[in-house]
Scaffold this motif. Structure first.
Motif, short mmCIF file in Angstrom:
data_model
loop_
_atom_site.label_atom_id
_atom_site.label_comp_id
_atom_site.label_asym_id
_atom_site.label_seq_id
_atom_site.Cartn_x
_atom_site.Cartn_y
_atom_site.Cartn_z
N VAL A 346 0.83 -1.20 0.00
CA VAL A 346 0.00 0.00 0.00
C VAL A 346 0.87 1.25 0.00
CG1 VAL A 346 -1.70 1.32 1.31
CG2 VAL A 346 -1.99 -1.13 1.04
N ALA A 347 2.00 1.20 0.70
CA ALA A 347 2.93 2.34 0.67
C ALA A 347 3.43 2.59 -0.75
CB ALA A 347 4.10 2.08 1.62
N MET A 348 3.68 1.52 -1.52
CA MET A 348 4.11 1.68 -2.92
C MET A 348 3.00 2.34 -3.74
SD MET A 348 7.23 0.57 -3.17
CE MET A 348 7.39 1.35 -1.56
N SER A 349 1.75 1.91 -3.52
CA SER A 349 0.63 2.52 -4.24
C SER A 349 0.52 4.01 -3.91
CB SER A 349 -0.68 1.82 -3.88
OG SER A 349 -0.75 0.54 -4.45
N ALA A 350 0.61 4.33 -2.62
CA ALA A 350 0.48 5.72 -2.19
C ALA A 350 1.61 6.58 -2.74
CB ALA A 350 0.46 5.80 -0.66
N ALA A 351 2.82 6.02 -2.80
CA ALA A 351 3.96 6.77 -3.33
C ALA A 351 3.78 7.11 -4.80
CB ALA A 351 5.24 5.97 -3.12
N ALA A 352 3.01 6.29 -5.51
CA ALA A 352 2.83 6.49 -6.96
C ALA A 352 1.54 7.22 -7.31
CB ALA A 352 2.86 5.13 -7.66
N ASP A 353 0.90 7.85 -6.33
CA ASP A 353 -0.37 8.54 -6.60
C ASP A 353 -0.25 9.62 -7.66
OD1 ASP A 353 -2.13 7.12 -5.01
OD2 ASP A 353 -1.82 8.38 -3.24
N ASP A 354 0.85 10.36 -7.66
CA ASP A 354 1.07 11.40 -8.67
C ASP A 354 1.92 10.81 -9.78
OD1 ASP A 354 1.65 13.55 -10.24
OD2 ASP A 354 2.58 14.76 -8.67
N ALA A 360 10.24 8.83 -8.81
CA ALA A 360 11.09 9.40 -7.77
C ALA A 360 10.57 9.07 -6.38
CB ALA A 360 11.20 10.91 -7.94
N THR A 361 9.26 9.19 -6.18
CA THR A 361 8.70 8.96 -4.85
C THR A 361 8.72 7.49 -4.48
OG1 THR A 361 7.23 10.84 -5.24
CG2 THR A 361 6.74 9.47 -3.34
N VAL A 362 8.40 6.61 -5.43
CA VAL A 362 8.49 5.18 -5.16
C VAL A 362 9.93 4.79 -4.82
CG1 VAL A 362 8.32 2.87 -6.22
CG2 VAL A 362 6.47 4.51 -6.49
#
Length: 416
Positions: A346-354, A360-362
């Protein structure tokens, strides 16, 4: 009525439903072969040690090769995925990853620990860079499919590791050489990757609707962040808080793999075989949590589910640490496995929201999360030497609680 927030899960897409579904299955395959590749290597580590006659310290150096390579890969992954796109990155770096395995086998026959270290460092670079790319592509597929899929992607990784351990055990039983075994694995993985990526959209196709001419020719250049902006994601509060979620839950997962059997044997007096089987109970619970989590996340949203997961993991860990009876501790293991199941995906999904800053965020969140796998084992081991393994798990419990407090950062973006 559902308490789920309104999600922006339907960005423009030029692909048909069938193409998006094929893309989804391609990502399933990539996750599975990633798990398959690393577990085949791990299954032959005892043979490598015996062939080398290596000491524990020398094996520690060999293990460090993967860790060093992984850190290098994660640091560079955001830039690489942005420049090449997920599709090209997966092909190139998964090839680097698995070709490092037969190279390590050749270095073993040469009795060269430095060459084994270098081979496994290349494996780590390829593995971690591909890890970021497949999570970015998986998150994009979630958006176009309009449903939660990341936990299932990660469940396929776990399934791949189980299959790889079985294949490695079979190779050991029939006496297959490490070089032949890992060469076959490399050829198989590369074949699966080359077939699978044909169904993953090219980066320019995936972002084409965002670069329509209304804003002029500069629009396509703005579809990705520049390198300074990619580094800037590390200064964002949301990125760091999502990283705390990834760190705490990855540590909960990794600590079980590294220390649960020993903790149950030393702390609760179980026999060796029983202690090892408890890890199997944990893995089954975690896999069940990832599969069922898809429906729970779609129904209730990320934050409520993550809060419950952190609570279950904390209750499970506390039960394992403080339970007076082994049977009660095993019940705690089930809670621990269910609770640890969803945090990292879920953290990976949230990091890729934008989508613009996804790579970069992932990469940043994955780097923070991977610290659990690199730093966690020696920290827990050090604390275990001084306070006992069960008490050492209090360190893991504390980070799980911290992850629970950070869960609001993973909230889905709202429409409009």
């Amino acid at each position: 009525m559902s308490a789920q927030p309104q999600l922006d899960m339907n960005p423009p897409s030029v692909a048909t439903k069938a193409q998006n579904r094929a893309w989804c299955f391609a990502i399933f395959a990539i996750f599975a072969v990633c798990g398959f590749s690393i577990s085949n290597w791990l299954s032959r580590v005892p043979s490598v040690r015996d062939y080398l006659g290596a000491t524990s310290g020398e094996m520690g150096i060999i293990y460090l090769g993967v860790a060093v390579g992984s850190i290098i890969g994660l640091i560079c992954a955001g830039h690489v995925v942005t420049l090449l796109g997920p599709r090209k990155t997966i092909v190139l770096f998964m090839s680097i990853c698995v070709l490092g395995l037969p190279a390590a086998a050749l270095a073993t026959y040469a009795h060269s620990i430095p060459l084994i270290f270098a081979s496994l460092a290349f494996f780590g670079i390829g593995f971690s860079t591909c890890d970021v790319a497949m999570n970015v592509s998986g998150a994009a597929n979630e958006r176009v499919m309009g449903r939660t899929l990341m936990p299932v992607f990660h469940a396929l990784f776990s399934a791949g590791t189980v299959l790889g351990i079985g294949v490695g055990a079979l190779a050991e039983i029939i006496g297959m050489s490490v070089l032949l075994h890992l060469s076959i694995v490399a050829a198989l993985v590369i074949t699966v990757v080359l077939v699978s990526v044909r169904f993953i959209p090219r980066d320019d196709v995936l972002h084409a609707p965002e670069a329509e001419p209304e804003d002029g020719p500069e629009a396509s250049e703005e579809s990705h962040l520049g390198w300074k902006a990619r580094l800037g994601v590390w200064t964002k509060k949301r990125t760091l808080l999502i990283g705390v979620i990834a760190l705490g839950m990855a540590l909960a997962e990794g600590a079980a793999g590294d220390w649960l059997p020993l903790a149950m044997i030393d702390g609760h007096g179980l026999e060796n075989a029983t202690g090892a089987s408890v890890l199997g109970i944990f893995l089954v619970a975690m896999t069940a949590g990832r599969i069922s989590g898809v429906f729970l996340l779609d129904r209730f949203g990320r934050v409520p589910v993550l809060v419950v997961c952190a609570g279950l993991a904390a209750i499970g860990l506390a039960t394992v640490i403080f339970a007076p009876l082994p049977g009660l501790a095993i019940v705690g293991v089930v809670f621990w496995g269910l609770g640890a199941s969803l945090g990292f995906p879920v953290a990976m999904s949230a990091a890729a929201d934008d989508p613009k800053s996804a790579a970069a965020t992932v990469s940043a969140v994955a780097t923070i999360g991977y610290l659990a796998f690199l730093v966690g084992p020696p920290v827990v081991g050090f604390l275990g030497d001084h306070f006992g393994l069960l008490n050492a798990l209090i360190f893991v419990l504390a980070l799980v609680v911290a992850a629970g407090f950070a869960t609001p950062a993973a909230r889905e973006p709202r429409r409009g």
